[in-house]
Design an enzyme around this catalytic site. Structure first.
Site, PDB file in Angstrom:
ATOM      1  N   HIS A 195       0.849  -1.178   0.000  1.00  0.00           N
ATOM      2  CA  HIS A 195       0.000   0.000   0.000  1.00  0.00           C
ATOM      3  C   HIS A 195       0.894   1.241   0.000  1.00  0.00           C
ATOM      4  O   HIS A 195       2.092   1.150   0.214  1.00  0.00           O
ATOM      5  CB  HIS A 195      -0.829   0.070   1.299  1.00  0.00           C
TER       6      HIS A 195
ATOM      7  N   ASP B 260      -3.302   2.365  -4.920  1.00  0.00           N
ATOM      8  CA  ASP B 260      -1.977   2.296  -4.307  1.00  0.00           C
ATOM      9  C   ASP B 260      -1.346   0.909  -4.454  1.00  0.00           C
ATOM     10  O   ASP B 260      -2.059  -0.065  -4.595  1.00  0.00           O
ATOM     11  CB  ASP B 260      -2.053   2.718  -2.830  1.00  0.00           C
TER      12      ASP B 260
ATOM     13  N   HIS C 100      -2.253  -3.128  -3.516  1.00  0.00           N
ATOM     14  CA  HIS C 100      -3.619  -2.952  -3.036  1.00  0.00           C
ATOM     15  C   HIS C 100      -4.566  -2.765  -4.217  1.00  0.00           C
ATOM     16  O   HIS C 100      -5.688  -3.288  -4.227  1.00  0.00           O
ATOM     17  CB  HIS C 100      -3.661  -1.747  -2.095  1.00  0.00           C
TER      18      HIS C 100
ATOM     19  N   GLU D 277       2.416  -0.729   4.464  1.00  0.00           N
ATOM     20  CA  GLU D 277       2.187   0.627   3.971  1.00  0.00           C
ATOM     21  C   GLU D 277       3.539   1.293   3.736  1.00  0.00           C
ATOM     22  O   GLU D 277       4.401   1.272   4.607  1.00  0.00           O
ATOM     23  CB  GLU D 277       1.397   1.460   4.993  1.00  0.00           C
TER      24      GLU D 277
END
Length: 180
Positions: A35, A163, A153, A117
């Protein structure tokens, strides 16, 4: 699943997120999901992502935060621009990162994935330190989990998510994975 008893990865700064729960019984963690996030969008280095993942984001702190402060989300890991690594959810727990998702015919990707992330936004390049850290992280996870794939993602929720975006260099990531 081989793991430390507490599900934490050495070298990561642990900040417990309440936004997680038990994985379904027998779920094999086989997917790494990438992500990107920065809060506010396009701004780096603050503590807003940490606050979002720990339900402490102040809606009044920025106009954009009014739209997201109510969300209950998390990821297992957050890789900052300088390569610093934070862990929010133990590996044996299900983080709330992919939302409504589907991968290779299977739904509910959070059940069988680890979410990472990267500090960034879809339209900007990621930092060298992030690729290095991400490769080390992926190798460490592969040594502990039966990972078989890595996906964006956007691959799990096409049309809903974009993303980590077109500026994420998949070839560079693959090359970094190959280096030891």
């Amino acid at each position: 699943m081989r793991r430390s008893p507490d599900g934490l990865l050495p070298g990561a700064r642990y900040i417990a997120s309440p936004n997680c729960d038990a994985r379904p019984r027998g779920a094999a963690v086989r997917l790494l999901v990438l992500h990107s996030i920065s809060l506010p969008p396009g701004q780096y280095g603050g503590d807003a992502v940490e606050r979002l993942f720990t339900n402490r984001l102040e809606a009044r702190a920025h106009p954009y935060f009014r739209e997201i402060a109510h969300l209950r989300v998390s990821a297992h890991f957050f890789v900052r621009r300088d390569g610093a690594l934070q862990q929010f959810v133990p590996l044996h727990r299900r983080a709330w990162h992919a939302g409504a998702s589907r991968w290779r015919g299977l739904e509910r990707c959070n059940d069988y994935s680890v979410g990472v992330e990267l500090e960034g936004v879809e339209g900007r390049a990621f930092a060298d330190a992030q690729y290095r850290r991400l490769a080390r992280l992926a190798r460490a996870l592969a040594a502990r989990l039966p990972l078989t794939a890595c996906a964006a993602h956007s691959d799990l929720a096409p049309g809903r998510k974009r993303d980590p975006g077109r500026r994420f260099d998949w070839r560079r990531f693959q090359a970094a994975l190959a280096r030891r």
